[in-house]
Write a protein that holds these residues in place. Structure first.
Motif, PDB file in Angstrom:
ATOM      1  N   LYS A  59     -31.987 -14.750   7.667  1.00  0.00           N
ATOM      2  CA  LYS A  59     -30.592 -14.648   7.222  1.00  0.00           C
ATOM      3  C   LYS A  59     -30.287 -13.229   6.738  1.00  0.00           C
ATOM      4  O   LYS A  59     -29.246 -12.656   7.048  1.00  0.00           O
ATOM      5  N   LYS A  60     -31.229 -12.648   5.992  1.00  0.00           N
ATOM      6  CA  LYS A  60     -31.056 -11.272   5.479  1.00  0.00           C
ATOM      7  C   LYS A  60     -31.015 -10.258   6.619  1.00  0.00           C
ATOM      8  O   LYS A  60     -30.228  -9.318   6.597  1.00  0.00           O
ATOM      9  N   ILE A  61     -31.888 -10.465   7.622  1.00  0.00           N
ATOM     10  CA  ILE A  61     -31.910  -9.552   8.775  1.00  0.00           C
ATOM     11  C   ILE A  61     -30.563  -9.600   9.504  1.00  0.00           C
ATOM     12  O   ILE A  61     -29.976  -8.565   9.826  1.00  0.00           O
ATOM     13  N   ALA A  62     -30.061 -10.810   9.744  1.00  0.00           N
ATOM     14  CA  ALA A  62     -28.775 -10.968  10.442  1.00  0.00           C
ATOM     15  C   ALA A  62     -27.631 -10.372   9.629  1.00  0.00           C
ATOM     16  O   ALA A  62     -26.747  -9.709  10.175  1.00  0.00           O
ATOM     17  N   ALA A  63     -27.665 -10.582   8.313  1.00  0.00           N
ATOM     18  CA  ALA A  63     -26.610 -10.060   7.432  1.00  0.00           C
ATOM     19  C   ALA A  63     -26.608  -8.536   7.391  1.00  0.00           C
ATOM     20  O   ALA A  63     -25.578  -7.911   7.141  1.00  0.00           O
ATOM     21  N   SER A  64     -27.771  -7.932   7.683  1.00  0.00           N
ATOM     22  CA  SER A  64     -27.870  -6.465   7.660  1.00  0.00           C
ATOM     23  C   SER A  64     -27.411  -5.843   8.982  1.00  0.00           C
ATOM     24  O   SER A  64     -27.364  -4.625   9.127  1.00  0.00           O
ATOM     25  N   GLY A  65     -27.119  -6.708   9.967  1.00  0.00           N
ATOM     26  CA  GLY A  65     -26.637  -6.210  11.254  1.00  0.00           C
ATOM     27  C   GLY A  65     -27.728  -5.883  12.257  1.00  0.00           C
ATOM     28  O   GLY A  65     -27.465  -5.345  13.325  1.00  0.00           O
ATOM     29  N   ASP A 228     -21.944 -14.180   6.745  1.00  0.00           N
ATOM     30  CA  ASP A 228     -21.886 -13.447   5.469  1.00  0.00           C
ATOM     31  C   ASP A 228     -21.523 -11.988   5.711  1.00  0.00           C
ATOM     32  O   ASP A 228     -20.754 -11.384   4.972  1.00  0.00           O
ATOM     33  N   ARG A 229     -22.103 -11.424   6.779  1.00  0.00           N
ATOM     34  CA  ARG A 229     -21.832 -10.021   7.123  1.00  0.00           C
ATOM     35  C   ARG A 229     -20.360  -9.827   7.480  1.00  0.00           C
ATOM     36  O   ARG A 229     -19.725  -8.862   7.033  1.00  0.00           O
ATOM     37  N   LYS A 230     -19.819 -10.747   8.257  1.00  0.00           N
ATOM     38  CA  LYS A 230     -18.404 -10.661   8.665  1.00  0.00           C
ATOM     39  C   LYS A 230     -17.492 -10.790   7.455  1.00  0.00           C
ATOM     40  O   LYS A 230     -16.525 -10.039   7.300  1.00  0.00           O
ATOM     41  N   ALA A 231     -17.823 -11.742   6.561  1.00  0.00           N
ATOM     42  CA  ALA A 231     -17.011 -11.964   5.354  1.00  0.00           C
ATOM     43  C   ALA A 231     -17.006 -10.718   4.468  1.00  0.00           C
ATOM     44  O   ALA A 231     -15.976 -10.339   3.908  1.00  0.00           O
ATOM     45  N   GLU A 232     -18.171 -10.084   4.377  1.00  0.00           N
ATOM     46  CA  GLU A 232     -18.299  -8.873   3.557  1.00  0.00           C
ATOM     47  C   GLU A 232     -17.460  -7.733   4.133  1.00  0.00           C
ATOM     48  O   GLU A 232     -16.804  -6.995   3.411  1.00  0.00           O
ATOM     49  N   LYS A 233     -17.495  -7.623   5.476  1.00  0.00           N
ATOM     50  CA  LYS A 233     -16.698  -6.580   6.137  1.00  0.00           C
ATOM     51  C   LYS A 233     -15.204  -6.816   5.939  1.00  0.00           C
ATOM     52  O   LYS A 233     -14.437  -5.884   5.712  1.00  0.00           O
ATOM     53  N   ASP A 234     -14.795  -8.090   6.039  1.00  0.00           N
ATOM     54  CA  ASP A 234     -13.381  -8.441   5.893  1.00  0.00           C
ATOM     55  C   ASP A 234     -12.868  -8.158   4.488  1.00  0.00           C
ATOM     56  O   ASP A 234     -11.686  -7.876   4.285  1.00  0.00           O
ATOM     57  N   GLU A 235     -13.775  -8.260   3.511  1.00  0.00           N
ATOM     58  CA  GLU A 235     -13.379  -8.054   2.112  1.00  0.00           C
ATOM     59  C   GLU A 235     -13.221  -6.579   1.757  1.00  0.00           C
ATOM     60  O   GLU A 235     -12.552  -6.236   0.786  1.00  0.00           O
TER      61      GLU A 235
END
Length: 252
Positions: A59-65, A228-235
Motif C-alpha cells: 500500500k505504501k509503495i503504491a501510495a508513493s507512486g 490514497d495517492r489520488k486523494a492526497e493530490k486532489d487535496e
C-alpha cells in the motif's frame, strides 16, 4: 491500516494445502501447522498475518507512486496474475522471464521503444510504403515484443518491488532483484526456501483458487494505496499564476 484477512476465506480457497512431506524445505517449518495424509498443512493464522504485513508495505509503495512488478509464468497462475495486476495498473510478466529484465533494464527499454516505433510507423503511414516481405518481418517482430514485453510497456524505470508466485519457478527473477536490492514479496509453498524473499506469504502456490484469493487481497491493498495517492493530490491547493509570479519575484 489494510483490511483484516479472514482465515476462514483462506481455508475455503485451499491456501493451507502444502506439498508432500518428502518434498518439504525445512526452512518452512515455522509456517507448517501439521502433516495430514503425507501432505504438509500451512498455518493459516501465520499466512493471514504475513498477508497483512505485505499489504501494508504494498500500500505504501503504491501510495508513493512507484510500481510493483508481478511475476508468474506457471500455467495455473499466469491468467490470474495478468488480470489482477492489470486491474490495479501494475506491470506484469506472465510469459518467459526476459533475462536481464532488471539487471539490464536499459536494453529492455530499447526493445519497448522499438515496439513503440513500429506503432508510430503504422500511424504515420510509413508501414504502408514497405514491401510485403518487410511488413511481414515487422509484424512478426511486433508480435514477439508484445508477447514478452507488452505488459511492461509503460514501465519507465525499475520497479520498487516484485510480487512472485512460486519462488522456485521464478528463481531467475528473484536473483536479479537481489542483485539490485529490490524487495521481493512472494507466495511461498512448503517446498521452497522462504529466506530468499523479504516478504513471505506461506501459501499453496499451485491451486488457482489459492492464487486468486491471495492476489485479490494484495492487489486490493495496492488499489487502496493508489486511491490514497489520488486523494492526497486532489487535496493539494493549486497556486494561482499571480501568486506563483509573486513568489518567484521575492526569491530573486
Amino acid at each position: 491500516m489494510a483490511n483484516k484477512v479472514e482465515v476462514k476465506e483462506l481455508l475455503e480457497a485451499g491456501v493451507h494445502f502444502g506439498h508432500m512431506t518428502r518434498k518439504w524445505d525445512p526452512n518452512m517449518a515455522p509456517y507448517i501447522y501439521m502433516e495430514r495424509n503425507g501432505i504438509h498443512i500451512i498455518n493459516l493464522y501465520k499466512t493471514a498475518a504475513k498477508i497483512e504485513e505485505a499489504n501494508e508495505a504494498l500500500k505504501k509503495i503504491a501510495a508513493s507512486g512507484r510500481k510493483v512488478l508481478f511475476v508468474a509464468t506457471k500455467k495455473q497462475a499466469k491468467d490470474i496474475v495478468a488480470e489482477k495486476a492489470a486491474a490495479c495498473n501494475m506491470p506484469y510478466i506472465t510469459e518467459r522471464w526476459p533475462g536481464g529484465m532488471l539487471t539490464n533494464f536499459v536494453t529492455i527499454r530499447k526493445a519497448i521503444k522499438k515496439m513503440s516505433s513500429i506503432d508510430r510507423m503504422k500511424k504515420d503511414g510509413t508501414f504502408n510504403t514497405l514491401s510485403k516481405k518487410e511488413k511481414l518481418q515487422i509484424e512478426r517482430l511486433r508480435a514477439k515484443l508484445e508477447k514478452n514485453l507488452g505488459s511492461i510497456a509503460d514501465m519507465t524505470r525499475l520497479p520498487a518491488a516484485l510480487f512472485v508466485v512460486d519462488i522456485k519457478a521464478e528463481h531467475i527473477a528473484i536473483k536479479e532483484a537481489k542483485k539490485l536490492n529490490i524487495p521481493v514479496f512472494a507466495m511461498v509453498d512448503t517446498n521452497s526456501d522462504p529466506r530468499q524473499v523479504e516478504f513471505v506469504i506461506p501459501a499453496n502456490d499451485d491451486a488457482s483458487k489459492s492464487i486468486d484469493k491471495v492476489l485479490s487481497l494484495v492487489t486490493a491493498s495496492i488499489v487502496e494505496g493508489l486511491s490514497d495517492r489520488k486523494a492526497e493530490k486532489d487535496e493539494q491547493p493549486v497556486e494561482a499564476p499571480a501568486v506563483q509570479a509573486e513568489a518567484a519575484a521575492s526569491e530573486e
